[in-house]
Design an enzyme around this catalytic site. Structure first.
Site, PDB file in Angstrom:
ATOM      1  N   GLY A   9       0.834  -1.216   0.000  1.00  0.00           N
ATOM      2  CA  GLY A   9       0.000   0.000   0.000  1.00  0.00           C
ATOM      3  C   GLY A   9       0.860   1.253   0.000  1.00  0.00           C
ATOM      4  CG  ASP A  14      -2.592   5.338   6.305  1.00  0.00           C
ATOM      5  OD1 ASP A  14      -2.987   6.496   6.076  1.00  0.00           O
ATOM      6  OD2 ASP A  14      -3.198   4.548   7.056  1.00  0.00           O
ATOM      7  CG  ASP A  57      -2.005  -7.770  -7.066  1.00  0.00           C
ATOM      8  OD1 ASP A  57      -2.837  -8.002  -6.155  1.00  0.00           O
ATOM      9  OD2 ASP A  57      -2.278  -7.112  -8.074  1.00  0.00           O
ATOM     10  CG  LEU A  58      -1.934  -7.236  -0.749  1.00  0.00           C
ATOM     11  CD1 LEU A  58      -2.761  -6.130  -0.105  1.00  0.00           C
ATOM     12  CD2 LEU A  58      -1.212  -8.058   0.333  1.00  0.00           C
ATOM     13  CB  SER A 136     -10.611  -0.625   9.559  1.00  0.00           C
ATOM     14  OG  SER A 136     -11.646   0.321   9.460  1.00  0.00           O
ATOM     15  CD  GLU A 138     -16.441   1.551   8.243  1.00  0.00           C
ATOM     16  OE1 GLU A 138     -17.311   0.852   7.722  1.00  0.00           O
ATOM     17  OE2 GLU A 138     -16.675   2.665   8.744  1.00  0.00           O
ATOM     18  CE1 TYR A 160     -11.537  -1.145   3.891  1.00  0.00           C
ATOM     19  CE2 TYR A 160     -12.687  -0.751   5.964  1.00  0.00           C
ATOM     20  CZ  TYR A 160     -11.543  -0.658   5.194  1.00  0.00           C
ATOM     21  OH  TYR A 160     -10.413  -0.089   5.731  1.00  0.00           O
TER      22      TYR A 160
END
Ligand code: NAP
Ligand code: F7E
Length: 345
Positions: A9, A14, A57-58, A136, A138, A160
């Site tokens: 990322g 971040d 790549d994840l 998160s 969330e 998410y």
């Protein structure tokens, strides 16, 4: 010898602040980048020339093993994700793959390169690579208590949030199963002038700068009553780093403890340029989410006590910083367009 960090990322908000912070601490920093011509890679390479890059790549286990093997990091920060919550209703499977299974793939890469096998439990952390997962707020979703702390139960309200909960638990599980030094930072909303334009604070600061220059008049928003604990991204990356410096791995809530509504963000931003937000904001029901997270507020007592972490930028300063930055950028672009139009340069 200086420590080595690998950040997934890296092209995001971040990633950039964390890379700067770690470079300041004397680290060598690698960013994992995906795609064959990612334009965001050029942008971050220009912003932070000391960065090194590695492909990966994840979604692709092999690429992650190769990246960890090549970099041989002391610390891995897994910040890569599809981070815009509404995207997770449009492409739930993709978001689950990247934000959920992607964490598992990254942990597997660390486990394999470290040669970790099952732990018999207890004892000091094993393996030389420390792992940070970007969990998160969330995950709290429909909150069970307020403010939220490490022990508050999860009730995610979006694909998410569900995927992030998987990432959180699988990190805990690798800590318990393999003795890995793996931690999760449960970070509440954090913003900056580098925030993506789709998130509400930046959407507001960008619109305010355009309205100030007479380039637009109305700003369409969804739920004005949603409450968030918004902080500054530059403060939050310090907490990520501190979490990996502790003797024993643990999960921490990171937020300011102050809550504001979306309408407060709009008011502060418009007031900063001397305008009344109510004359420019239009509520668009199409922007309201199918299952909203109404309220979030962090209890970061553990992070403050055990990590010695404190935020330095408050919400008003943050909104003003973002408006100022967007105003400068918008004025530069306007001047450039005028120069082009008049041919006078
Ligand atoms: P961001 O600006 O949206 O950055 C997301 C990063 O993930 C980008 O660099 C993106 O790279 C990368 N990415 C996306 N799909 C990928 C894939 N398949 N493989 C590898 N990388 C991929 O997000 P952020 O605000 O910096 O947030 C960082 C992390 O913290 C995310 O995991 C987010 O979910 C989490 N988080 C953020 C907040 C917040 O308020 N900012 C709060 C809590 C948690 P590309 O350039 O390739 O797209
Ligand atoms: O929405 C409301 C919206 O998209 C904040 C991500 O970094 O933080 C972020 O997720 C609130 C929501 O962030 C608009 O309904 C109103 O209640 O800025 P946001 P988010 O969804 O809270 C968490 C912690 C993460 O982990 C995520 O990755 O604002 N809202 N009107 C709006 N939101 C947007 N985007 N656009 C509007 O027009």
């Amino acid at each position: 010898m200086s420590k080595r960090a690998l950040i997934t990322g890296i092209t995001g908000q971040d990633g950039s602040y964390l890379a700067e912070h770690l470079l300041d601490q004397g680290y060598q920093v690698w960013g994992l980048c995906r795609g064959q011509a990612n334009p965001r890679k050029d942008r971050i390479a220009k912003l932070i020339p000391e960065l090194s890059f590695v492909d990966g790549d994840l979604m692709d286990q092999g690429s992650l093993v190769s990246a960890v093997d090549l970099v041989q990091p002391d610390e891995v920060y897994n910040l890569g994700a599809i981070s815009f919550v509404p995207m997770s209703w449009q492409q739930p499977e993709l978001v689950t793959e990247v934000n959920g299974t992607g964490v598992l793939r990254m942990l597997e890469a660390v486990r394999m390169v470290s040669g970790l096998t099952k732990s018999s439990g207890g004892g000091p952390p094993r393996g030389q690579i420390r792992f940070y997962q970007a969990s998160s707020s969330e995950m709290y979703g429909k909150v069970a208590e307020s403010p939220q702390r490490e022990t508050t139960s999860f009730h995610p309200r979006s694909p998410y949030g569900v995927a992030k909960a998987f990432g959180h638990y699988i990190t805990q599980n690798y800590r318990e199963s393999y003795g890995m030094y793996g931690v999760s930072g449960i970070l509440f909303n954090h913003e900056s002038p580098r925030r993506g334009a789709e998130f509400v604070t930046r959407k507001i600061s960008l619109a305010v700068s355009q309205i100030k220059l007479g380039l637009m008049d109305k700003l369409h928003l969804g739920n004005l009553d949603a409450e968030r604990d918004w902080g500054f991204a530059g403060d939050y990356v310090r907490a990520m780093h501190l979490m990996l410096q502790q003797e024993q791995p643990g999960d921490y809530v990171v937020g300011t403890g102050a809550m504001h509504r979306v309408r407060d963000a709009a008011r502060i931003a418009f007031e900063h340029i001397g305008l009344d937000w109510q004359e420019h904001v239009v509520v668009d029901p199409g922007l309201v989410r199918p299952a909203e997270v109404e309220t979030l507020c962090a209890d970061s007592g553990n992070a403050r006590r055990e990590l010695g972490w404190e935020p330095e930028v408050d919400f008003e300063q943050l909104m003003r910083m973002m408006v100022e930055s967007d105003l400068r950028q918008a004025s530069r672009e306007r001047d450039y367009r005028q120069l082009l139009a008049t041919g006078s340069w």
